[in-house]
Scaffold this motif. Structure first.
Motif, PDB file in Angstrom:
ATOM      1  N   GLU A 292       0.811  -0.933  -0.044  1.00  0.00           N
ATOM      2  CA  GLU A 292      -0.136  -0.090  -0.035  1.00  0.00           C
ATOM      3  C   GLU A 292       0.803   1.228  -0.008  1.00  0.00           C
ATOM      4  O   GLU A 292       0.541   2.303  -1.030  1.00  0.00           O
ATOM      5  CB  GLU A 292      -0.912   0.054   1.108  1.00  0.00           C
ATOM      6  N   HIS A 293       2.040   1.234   0.781  1.00  0.00           N
ATOM      7  CA  HIS A 293       2.692   2.572   1.185  1.00  0.00           C
ATOM      8  C   HIS A 293       3.876   1.981   1.202  1.00  0.00           C
ATOM      9  O   HIS A 293       4.433   2.281   2.508  1.00  0.00           O
ATOM     10  CB  HIS A 293       2.119   3.318   1.984  1.00  0.00           C
ATOM     11  N   ARG A 409     -10.180  -2.979  -6.167  1.00  0.00           N
ATOM     12  CA  ARG A 409      -9.258  -1.962  -6.075  1.00  0.00           C
ATOM     13  C   ARG A 409      -7.873  -2.779  -5.641  1.00  0.00           C
ATOM     14  O   ARG A 409      -7.977  -3.517  -4.325  1.00  0.00           O
ATOM     15  CB  ARG A 409      -9.538  -1.094  -4.966  1.00  0.00           C
ATOM     16  N   ALA A 412      -2.283   0.032  -3.262  1.00  0.00           N
ATOM     17  CA  ALA A 412      -2.050   1.187  -3.975  1.00  0.00           C
ATOM     18  C   ALA A 412      -0.606   1.101  -4.595  1.00  0.00           C
ATOM     19  O   ALA A 412      -0.531   2.197  -5.667  1.00  0.00           O
ATOM     20  CB  ALA A 412      -2.146   2.362  -2.847  1.00  0.00           C
ATOM     21  N   ASP A 414       0.785  -1.115  -6.315  1.00  0.00           N
ATOM     22  CA  ASP A 414       1.168  -2.426  -7.264  1.00  0.00           C
ATOM     23  C   ASP A 414       1.637  -2.112  -8.614  1.00  0.00           C
ATOM     24  O   ASP A 414       1.111  -1.184  -9.091  1.00  0.00           O
ATOM     25  CB  ASP A 414      -0.475  -2.894  -7.486  1.00  0.00           C
TER      26      ASP A 414
END
Length: 421
Positions: A292-293, A409, A412, A414
């Motif tokens: 994600e981050h 979704r 983030a 990816d």
């Protein structure tokens, strides 16, 4: 004041999107109702007979007899839900309405195909579980990779490498050694993919395609030049089904879940372990944070590079295990390009399942069901060619990817390379 205006506008936009999706869902359900009513109509008096047990089962169940009027009831129910969705909106129930509607259509189709005939429903469900294994394992490999933001297009090549290695080593040394060798070769290609995309920051799609082409070319060459003249090198012993005592005697559920070979049990165990690991352990939390981050995860002390290496290698091992199913769990020999795109279908199952191990397994069961139903349709001599039925899971996948059943979704980060500062 401006913040209130923005929030109000955002809420109105979300409501508008939800209403539009509900109306589209309603139209689809009404079309499905018409399909069941006119195309899947069953003549009055005809019944569909589904056998639930065989003469060898310890517990005998009576046949399930469904009258043809069942399809009329299904059509009416679909129409009712469709009108309700169109007029009143469904909100969060739109997804359940589509899913339930498709399930009812499948039931109606089975009744229509089996009208005046009889077939073993439990046997078809057992074949569904078996045929879903490589797709589920391919989807799980994709989940493990993409949860740490690495797009794994190379699943097809890893499956193929596992199938080839399992057949070769299984023929030379033994099936168990061949199975471990298939897992190892899958892990090797996983580590290769990690090196290309993490260390050298190669484009992830291109890296996956390169691995796929390399494995396809190498295995095709060996199959035509070596296996063709040395058949003893391509004749491994297949793992037989193993019945779990007591549990295998449960009607319907026993043959489907507890009379299978090591690959079915392994797939179910791996899905359960991966789900617990990703969502209930510290390591899984770090992996999802990297997906994600990665910058924030690095700031908190998570080694982003090592995390991606570990999970992509692990994904390769899972894919290698799934590849061994084609040879050691099915026919005992390797044929050129025998995976036949199952790795790409596994990626579709991953998206269908929204990057969740259980979701990927559920989507794989849909593909497996369609695959096993084709054989039953051939036996029942239905007027619809079985090739058309094979299109249904792909159409459903396109619908999900398009966002009709809620937007899927991905993580983030990816597909994005990470450069440590």
């Amino acid at each position: 004041m401006s913040n209130v205006t923005i929030n109000t506008a955002g809420a109105e936009q979300v409501a508008s999107t939800s209403d539009r999706r509900a109306r589209i869902t309603g139209v689809i359900l009404l079309l499905l109702s018409a399909l069941v009513l006119f195309a899947l109509d069953v003549a009055p008096g005809e019944v569909a007979t589904f056998r639930l047990t065989t003469v060898r089962d310890a517990v005998q169940l009576p046949d399930l007899v469904v009258p043809g009027g069942f399809n009329t009831i299904v059509a009416a129910l679909l129409a009712f839900i469709g009108v309700r969705q169109f007029l009143r909106g469904g909100g969060k129930w739109s997804t359940l309405s589509i899913g339930g509607g498709l399930f009812l259509v499948v039931l109606a189709f089975l009744v229509w195909a089996d009208a005046g005939k009889s077939f073993n429903l439990t046997g078809m469900l057992q074949a569904t579980m078996v045929r879903a294994v490589p797709i589920a394992l391919g989807g799980l490999a994709g989940v493990l990779s993409e949860r740490v933001a690495v797009v794994n297009i190379a699943i097809e090549g890893m499956l193929l490498a596992g199938a080839f290695t399992g057949a070769l080593v299984g023929s030379l040394i033994g099936s168990w050694v061949g199975l471990f060798a298939a897992v190892a070769i899958g892990g090797m290609f996983g580590m290769m993919l990690a090196a290309l995309v993490v260390t050298f920051r190669m484009d992830q799609i291109i890296a996956g395609v390169v691995i796929n082409l390399f494995v396809l070319g190498l295995t095709s060459y060996v199959t035509s030049q070596v296996f063709a003249s040395n058949r003893w090198m391509n004749n491994a012993e297949v793992f037989r089904a193993w019945k779990i005592p007591l549990l295998s005697d449960i009607p319907v559920l026993g043959p489907v879940l507890f009379q299978q070979n090591i690959f079915v049990y392994g797939a179910l165990i791996l899905v359960g372990v991966a789900t617990y690991y990703l969502f209930h352990t510290k390591g899984g939390l770090r992996a999802r944070a990297v997906g994600e981050h990665p910058r924030a995860a690095d700031t908190l002390g998570v080694d982003v590079y090592w995390t991606r290496y570990f999970h992509v290698t692990l994904a390769g091992m899972v894919a290698g295990f799934g590849g061994a199913w084609f040879t050691l769990g099915s026919v005992g020999r390797f044929d050129e390009n025998m995976t036949n795109g199952k790795g790409f279908i596994g990626l579709a199952a991953m998206i269908f399942g929204r990057w969740h191990p259980v979701g990927a397994l559920s989507a794989a069961l849909i593909f497996g069901f369609a695959d096993s139903l084709q054989q039953k349709l051939a036996l029942l001599n239905t007027p619809i060619p079985s090739e058309f039925l094979a299109m249904a899971p792909y159409i459903a996948t396109i619908i999900v990817v398009a966002g009709l059943i809620g937007k899927a979704r991905p993580p983030a980060a990816d597909g994005q390379p990470y450069v440590k500062e």
